[in-house]
Motif scaffolding. Sequence first.
Motif, PDB file in Angstrom:
ATOM      1  N   MET A   1       0.748  -1.418   0.013  1.00 50.85           N
ATOM      2  CA  MET A   1      -0.236  -0.079  -0.165  1.00 50.85           C
ATOM      3  C   MET A   1       1.242   1.095  -0.124  1.00 50.85           C
ATOM      4  O   MET A   1       1.937   1.047   0.069  1.00 50.85           O
ATOM      5  N   SER A   2       0.359   2.190  -0.966  1.00 50.70           N
ATOM      6  CA  SER A   2       1.191   3.386  -0.608  1.00 50.70           C
ATOM      7  C   SER A   2       1.012   4.767   1.024  1.00 50.70           C
ATOM      8  O   SER A   2       0.817   3.441   1.764  1.00 50.70           O
ATOM      9  N   ALA A   3       2.515   4.834   0.505  1.00 52.81           N
ATOM     10  CA  ALA A   3       2.581   5.753   2.197  1.00 52.81           C
ATOM     11  C   ALA A   3       1.086   6.770   2.132  1.00 52.81           C
ATOM     12  O   ALA A   3       1.736   8.113   2.898  1.00 52.81           O
ATOM     13  N   LEU A   4      -0.042   6.581   1.734  1.00 53.35           N
ATOM     14  CA  LEU A   4      -1.443   8.217   1.735  1.00 53.35           C
ATOM     15  C   LEU A   4      -0.991   8.608   3.424  1.00 53.35           C
ATOM     16  O   LEU A   4      -1.400   9.783   3.387  1.00 53.35           O
ATOM     17  N   PHE A   5      -0.538   7.335   4.642  1.00 50.66           N
ATOM     18  CA  PHE A   5      -1.048   8.281   5.668  1.00 50.66           C
ATOM     19  C   PHE A   5      -0.048   8.044   6.338  1.00 50.66           C
ATOM     20  O   PHE A   5       0.606   8.872   7.283  1.00 50.66           O
ATOM     21  N   ALA A   6       1.637   8.808   5.434  1.00 53.69           N
ATOM     22  CA  ALA A   6       2.629   9.087   6.187  1.00 53.69           C
ATOM     23  C   ALA A   6       2.418  10.157   6.870  1.00 53.69           C
ATOM     24  O   ALA A   6       2.034  10.859   6.139  1.00 53.69           O
ATOM     25  N   GLY A   7       3.062   9.885   8.026  1.00 49.89           N
ATOM     26  CA  GLY A   7       3.583  11.133   8.590  1.00 49.89           C
ATOM     27  C   GLY A   7       2.787  11.896   9.384  1.00 49.89           C
ATOM     28  O   GLY A   7       1.689  12.342  10.300  1.00 49.89           O
ATOM     29  N   LYS A   8       1.151  11.147   9.925  1.00 48.04           N
ATOM     30  CA  LYS A   8      -0.662  11.225   9.898  1.00 48.04           C
ATOM     31  C   LYS A   8      -0.809  10.157  11.125  1.00 48.04           C
ATOM     32  O   LYS A   8      -0.154   8.920  11.107  1.00 48.04           O
ATOM     33  N   LYS A   9      -1.299  11.227  12.204  1.00 51.84           N
ATOM     34  CA  LYS A   9      -1.813   9.724  13.308  1.00 51.84           C
ATOM     35  C   LYS A   9      -3.083  10.259  13.282  1.00 51.84           C
ATOM     36  O   LYS A   9      -4.359  10.973  13.412  1.00 51.84           O
ATOM     37  N   LEU A  10      -4.305   9.364  13.362  1.00 53.20           N
ATOM     38  CA  LEU A  10      -5.558   8.760  13.036  1.00 53.20           C
ATOM     39  C   LEU A  10      -6.119   8.581  14.378  1.00 53.20           C
ATOM     40  O   LEU A  10      -5.737   7.679  14.680  1.00 53.20           O
ATOM     41  N   LEU A  11      -7.089   8.620  14.739  1.00 57.09           N
ATOM     42  CA  LEU A  11      -8.196   8.536  15.833  1.00 57.09           C
ATOM     43  C   LEU A  11      -9.236   7.304  14.894  1.00 57.09           C
ATOM     44  O   LEU A  11     -10.154   7.593  14.057  1.00 57.09           O
ATOM     45  N   VAL A  12      -9.246   6.152  15.565  1.00 55.17           N
ATOM     46  CA  VAL A  12     -10.303   5.309  15.058  1.00 55.17           C
ATOM     47  C   VAL A  12     -11.405   4.707  16.551  1.00 55.17           C
ATOM     48  O   VAL A  12     -11.351   4.216  17.643  1.00 55.17           O
ATOM     49  N   VAL A  13     -12.055   5.941  16.107  1.00 56.59           N
ATOM     50  CA  VAL A  13     -12.811   5.006  17.092  1.00 56.59           C
ATOM     51  C   VAL A  13     -13.768   3.770  17.313  1.00 56.59           C
ATOM     52  O   VAL A  13     -14.498   3.410  15.576  1.00 56.59           O
ATOM     53  N   GLY A  14     -14.426   2.981  18.005  1.00 56.84           N
ATOM     54  CA  GLY A  14     -14.163   1.582  17.217  1.00 56.84           C
ATOM     55  C   GLY A  14     -13.530   0.909  17.172  1.00 56.84           C
ATOM     56  O   GLY A  14     -13.708  -0.303  16.076  1.00 56.84           O
ATOM     57  N   GLY A  15     -12.082   1.458  16.839  1.00 59.62           N
ATOM     58  CA  GLY A  15     -10.647   0.091  16.344  1.00 59.62           C
ATOM     59  C   GLY A  15     -10.309  -1.121  17.049  1.00 59.62           C
ATOM     60  O   GLY A  15      -9.424  -1.627  16.615  1.00 59.62           O
ATOM     61  N   THR A  16     -11.128  -1.530  17.582  1.00 56.25           N
ATOM     62  CA  THR A  16     -10.552  -2.419  18.679  1.00 56.25           C
ATOM     63  C   THR A  16     -11.057  -4.475  18.724  1.00 56.25           C
ATOM     64  O   THR A  16     -10.363  -5.348  18.345  1.00 56.25           O
ATOM     65  N   SER A  17     -12.073  -3.905  17.385  1.00 57.40           N
ATOM     66  CA  SER A  17     -12.768  -4.515  16.127  1.00 57.40           C
ATOM     67  C   SER A  17     -13.751  -4.457  15.156  1.00 57.40           C
ATOM     68  O   SER A  17     -13.486  -2.908  15.306  1.00 57.40           O
ATOM     69  N   GLY A  18     -13.923  -5.671  14.374  1.00 59.44           N
ATOM     70  CA  GLY A  18     -14.480  -4.813  13.398  1.00 59.44           C
ATOM     71  C   GLY A  18     -14.784  -4.217  11.792  1.00 59.44           C
ATOM     72  O   GLY A  18     -13.192  -3.982  12.088  1.00 59.44           O
ATOM     73  N   MET A  19     -15.348  -2.971  11.203  1.00 60.55           N
ATOM     74  CA  MET A  19     -14.103  -2.325  10.374  1.00 60.55           C
ATOM     75  C   MET A  19     -13.820  -1.493  11.254  1.00 60.55           C
ATOM     76  O   MET A  19     -12.407  -1.222  10.261  1.00 60.55           O
ATOM     77  N   GLY A  20     -13.575  -0.833  12.161  1.00 56.52           N
ATOM     78  CA  GLY A  20     -12.399   0.280  13.121  1.00 56.52           C
ATOM     79  C   GLY A  20     -11.286  -0.721  12.659  1.00 56.52           C
ATOM     80  O   GLY A  20     -10.416  -0.225  12.910  1.00 56.52           O
ATOM     81  N   PHE A  21     -11.642  -1.956  13.312  1.00 60.36           N
ATOM     82  CA  PHE A  21      -9.783  -2.085  13.226  1.00 60.36           C
ATOM     83  C   PHE A  21      -9.672  -2.992  11.888  1.00 60.36           C
ATOM     84  O   PHE A  21      -8.567  -2.299  11.809  1.00 60.36           O
ATOM     85  N   GLU A  22     -10.745  -3.005  11.263  1.00 64.23           N
ATOM     86  CA  GLU A  22     -10.009  -3.369   9.427  1.00 64.23           C
ATOM     87  C   GLU A  22      -9.587  -1.958   9.101  1.00 64.23           C
ATOM     88  O   GLU A  22      -8.427  -1.996   8.222  1.00 64.23           O
ATOM     89  N   THR A  23     -10.129  -0.751   9.100  1.00 61.89           N
ATOM     90  CA  THR A  23      -9.972   0.227   9.234  1.00 61.89           C
ATOM     91  C   THR A  23      -8.622   1.051   9.805  1.00 61.89           C
ATOM     92  O   THR A  23      -7.103   1.489   8.861  1.00 61.89           O
ATOM     93  N   ALA A  24      -7.794   1.163  10.746  1.00 65.92           N
ATOM     94  CA  ALA A  24      -6.430   1.037  11.914  1.00 65.92           C
ATOM     95  C   ALA A  24      -6.416   0.413  10.881  1.00 65.92           C
ATOM     96  O   ALA A  24      -4.422   0.896  10.473  1.00 65.92           O
ATOM     97  N   LYS A  25      -5.674  -0.969  10.551  1.00 60.02           N
ATOM     98  CA  LYS A  25      -4.976  -1.948   9.715  1.00 60.02           C
ATOM     99  C   LYS A  25      -4.273  -1.208   8.364  1.00 60.02           C
ATOM    100  O   LYS A  25      -3.576  -1.101   7.814  1.00 60.02           O
ATOM    101  N   LEU A  26      -5.835  -0.544   7.897  1.00 53.05           N
ATOM    102  CA  LEU A  26      -5.415   0.037   6.462  1.00 53.05           C
ATOM    103  C   LEU A  26      -4.400   1.702   6.470  1.00 53.05           C
ATOM    104  O   LEU A  26      -3.202   1.456   5.685  1.00 53.05           O
ATOM    105  N   ILE A  27      -4.548   2.012   7.527  1.00 51.93           N
ATOM    106  CA  ILE A  27      -4.031   3.243   8.273  1.00 51.93           C
ATOM    107  C   ILE A  27      -2.470   2.863   8.606  1.00 51.93           C
ATOM    108  O   ILE A  27      -1.720   3.348   7.819  1.00 51.93           O
ATOM    109  N   LEU A  28      -2.535   1.685   9.638  1.00 52.04           N
ATOM    110  CA  LEU A  28      -0.921   1.450   9.684  1.00 52.04           C
ATOM    111  C   LEU A  28      -0.551   0.815   7.952  1.00 52.04           C
ATOM    112  O   LEU A  28       1.021   1.240   7.597  1.00 52.04           O
ATOM    113  N   GLN A  29      -0.935   0.583   7.534  1.00 51.61           N
ATOM    114  CA  GLN A  29      -0.094   0.341   6.276  1.00 51.61           C
ATOM    115  C   GLN A  29       0.249   1.092   5.292  1.00 51.61           C
ATOM    116  O   GLN A  29       1.476   1.140   4.058  1.00 51.61           O
ATOM    117  N   GLY A  30      -0.675   2.031   5.553  1.00 55.64           N
ATOM    118  CA  GLY A  30      -0.393   3.419   4.480  1.00 55.64           C
ATOM    119  C   GLY A  30       1.171   4.627   5.075  1.00 55.64           C
ATOM    120  O   GLY A  30       1.027   5.233   4.885  1.00 55.64           O
TER     121      GLY A  30
END
Length: 77
Positions: A1-30
Motif C-alpha cells: 500500500m502507498s504511503a497515503l497516511f505517512a506522518g499522520k496519526k488518526l483516531l479510530v473510534v471502535g478500532g478494537t474490532s470489526g470495521m474499525g480494526f480493519e480501518t486501523a490496519k489499513l492506516i498502519l499499512q499506509g
Amino acid sequence: MSALFAGKKLLVVGGTSGMGFETAKLILQGGGSVVLVGNRADKAEQARQTLATLGDVAVIVADLMSEAGAQQVMARL
C-alpha cells in the motif's frame, strides 16, 4: 500500500474490532499511526498487540456513550 497516511496519526473510534480494526490496519499499512478507542480494556489490548506489528498504536479505553467517556478521550488526546 502507498504511503497515503505517512506522518499522520488518526483516531479510530471502535478500532478494537470489526470495521474499525480493519480501518486501523489499513492506516498502519499506509504509513500512519493510530489511536484506537474502545470500551473494553481486554479487546483494546488484544487489538493493540495485534496491530503493533504494523506500526505505532495507542489505545484509549472509554465509553463514548457517556459524557464522562467523551471527556476522558479529549483529555488523553
